[in-house]
Design a protein around this motif. Structure first.
Motif, mmCIF file in Angstrom:
data_model
loop_
_atom_site.group_PDB
_atom_site.id
_atom_site.type_symbol
_atom_site.label_atom_id
_atom_site.label_comp_id
_atom_site.label_asym_id
_atom_site.label_seq_id
_atom_site.Cartn_x
_atom_site.Cartn_y
_atom_site.Cartn_z
ATOM 1 N N LEU A 85 0.861 -1.182 0.000
ATOM 2 C CA LEU A 85 0.000 0.000 0.000
ATOM 3 C C LEU A 85 0.892 1.224 0.000
ATOM 4 O O LEU A 85 2.111 1.100 0.144
ATOM 5 C CB LEU A 85 -0.976 -0.008 1.181
ATOM 6 C CG LEU A 85 -0.457 0.049 2.616
ATOM 7 C CD1 LEU A 85 -1.609 0.467 3.541
ATOM 8 C CD2 LEU A 85 0.072 -1.291 3.086
ATOM 9 N N TYR A 148 6.024 3.643 -0.329
ATOM 10 C CA TYR A 148 5.398 2.327 -0.507
ATOM 11 C C TYR A 148 5.565 1.562 0.793
ATOM 12 O O TYR A 148 6.661 1.509 1.359
ATOM 13 C CB TYR A 148 6.089 1.592 -1.665
ATOM 14 C CG TYR A 148 5.524 0.221 -1.931
ATOM 15 C CD1 TYR A 148 4.371 0.062 -2.703
ATOM 16 C CD2 TYR A 148 6.134 -0.916 -1.420
ATOM 17 C CE1 TYR A 148 3.846 -1.199 -2.943
ATOM 18 C CE2 TYR A 148 5.617 -2.177 -1.656
ATOM 19 C CZ TYR A 148 4.472 -2.308 -2.426
ATOM 20 O OH TYR A 148 3.964 -3.562 -2.660
ATOM 21 N N THR A 276 -6.642 -1.132 -6.371
ATOM 22 C CA THR A 276 -6.642 -0.092 -7.407
ATOM 23 C C THR A 276 -7.718 -0.411 -8.435
ATOM 24 O O THR A 276 -8.406 0.488 -8.926
ATOM 25 C CB THR A 276 -5.254 -0.001 -8.071
ATOM 26 O OG1 THR A 276 -4.260 -0.117 -7.053
ATOM 27 C CG2 THR A 276 -5.081 1.322 -8.796
ATOM 28 N N THR A 316 -1.271 -0.724 -6.932
ATOM 29 C CA THR A 316 -0.732 0.243 -5.975
ATOM 30 C C THR A 316 0.643 0.744 -6.406
ATOM 31 O O THR A 316 0.935 1.933 -6.346
ATOM 32 C CB THR A 316 -0.617 -0.435 -4.592
ATOM 33 O OG1 THR A 316 -1.929 -0.794 -4.180
ATOM 34 C CG2 THR A 316 0.017 0.478 -3.570
#
Ligand SMILES: Cc1ncc(COP(=O)(O)O)c(C=O)c1O
Length: 371
Positions: A85, A148, A276, A316
């Protein structure tokens, strides 16, 4: 004694404070070069351990190498799951973590599928929030950048017995990133081949276990040797239908203008239910674009006279990535153009606005951190 390399290798100074540079760092200040993906690490890591049927509390530690037994089961049987994420800068003082609760749910599903213990409710989200609160100053602000976040759980019981491990480690680390693709390109070239498959029904394709990626590495090498950025996986039975990209879900645009329709392969158990992907569906619906889940035949996608006008990948790590070219192992190629099509460009812009807080998010999608 040989000096030990610093495990935060290549750490850049992300903030205006003096803290984040390591002695051997020679890179220029942040903003002068690409961060790339997953090469730099923030100052801290969260750690928890599972033994005797219970999870320890989480600890915030300095990023450092791990000590593990050479018999740690993950190294032999690969019992490992992970999540991905991102946290984005909304402004100089605010960082937004995107869809952490959904990642916690998917992590739980992955753990169950892989015979691993669930984390106590809330531990995942608390761990992610604690790490990003501690390292908020390292969330970059240049266009296309983010931090990230990589939660991972793996078997670390020292044993060669072929059975599920009884001991596990949970870690959360973070990496300031920009372009996901080694090429630095924003439009990607994808390689569709039929000699390998990624997942079959009843396998592990719809969870995020390390083995899915290990089995895909040879195909990725082949894709890169052909100048492509990613593998475009096809179904395991007929090798005819699009599944997903190596680390992204797949959408095509059928038709154009007001009658354009967005189509994505259905979640039948062999592809990862991407957050996503779900976000893009939501954004398309907000724009009034019709969205449908349906099998997509590679033949139709490759037909330059057919109905499919745009293809994009989403995940992501890469965000919304327009596909420039698809190349196949049978020597077929279709180029969709050197600029993103209008639907892809609109959705990519909406996605960027959403994750940076400029477009309203749905409830529970965003955790706001001051820092
Ligand atoms: C195989 C695969 N498909 C799809 C995705 C996209 O998932 P998400 O949008 O949740 O990042 C990923 C993400 O890493 C992935 O590894």
């Amino acid at each position: 004694m040989t000096p030990r390399p610093n495990p935060r290798r290549n750490v850049l100074k992300m903030s205006q404070t003096e803290e984040a540079r390591t002695p051997e760092t020679t890179e220029p200040e942040h903003g002068e070069r690409r961060l790339g993906f997953g090469a730099l690490f923030s100052r801290h890591v969260i750690s928890a351990r599972y033994a005797d049927g219970v999870w320890s509390g989480t600890e915030l530690l300095d990023f450092d190498d791990l000590r593990m037994s050479p018999a740690a089961m993950v190294m032999h049987y690969g019992q490992a799951i992970f999540e991905g994420l991102k946290a984005f800068r909304a402004d100089q003082r605010t960082v937004l973590i995107f869809r952490a609760a959904d990642c916690a749910t998917r992590f739980d599903r992955s753990a169950t599928r892989m015979g691993m213990p669930p984390l106590p409710p809330g531990l995942f989200v608390d761990a992610v929030t604690r790490l990003i609160s501690a390292d908020a100053a390292e969330v970059p602000s240049s266009p296309g950048s983010a931090i990230y976040i990589r939660p991972v759980m793996f078997a670390d019981e020292p044993s060669l017995a072929v059975r599920p491990s009884t001991e596990f480690r949970f870690l959360v680390l973070a990496s300031p990133v920009d372009s996901f693709f080694a090429s630095g390109r924003t439009m990607i070239d994808a390689y569709a081949q039929r000699s390998h498959i990624r997942a079959a029904l009843g396998g592990t394709g719809d969870v995020k276990c390390a083995g899915n990626y290990a089995g895909a590495m040879a195909a990725k090498t082949e894709a890169m040797s052909r100048g492509c950025d990613e593998v475009l996986w096809l179904d395991a039975v007929e090798h005819r239908f699009l599944e997903e990209f190596g680390a992204m879900n797949c959408f095509v645009v059928q038709g154009s203008g007001a009658s354009a329709e967005l189509i994505t392969p259905p979640l039948t158990g062999t592809i990862l239910p991407g957050h996503t992907r779900a976000t893009v569906i939501n954004l398309a619906q907000r724009r009034g674009i019709a969205v449908r889940e349906a099998p997509i035949a590679l033949d139709e996608v490759l037909d330059p006279d057919g109905m499919i006008s745009e293809v994009f990948a989403c995940g992501t790590a890469a965000g919304v990535a327009p596909v420039r070219t698809i190349v196949t192992d049978a020597g077929r190629t279709r180029t969709f153009g050197h600029r993103p099509g209008p639907i892809t460009a609109g959705l990519a812009a909406d996605y960027t606005a959403l994750v940076h807080g400029a477009l309203a998010a749905e409830p529970d999608w965003i955790i706001r951190i001051e820092g």
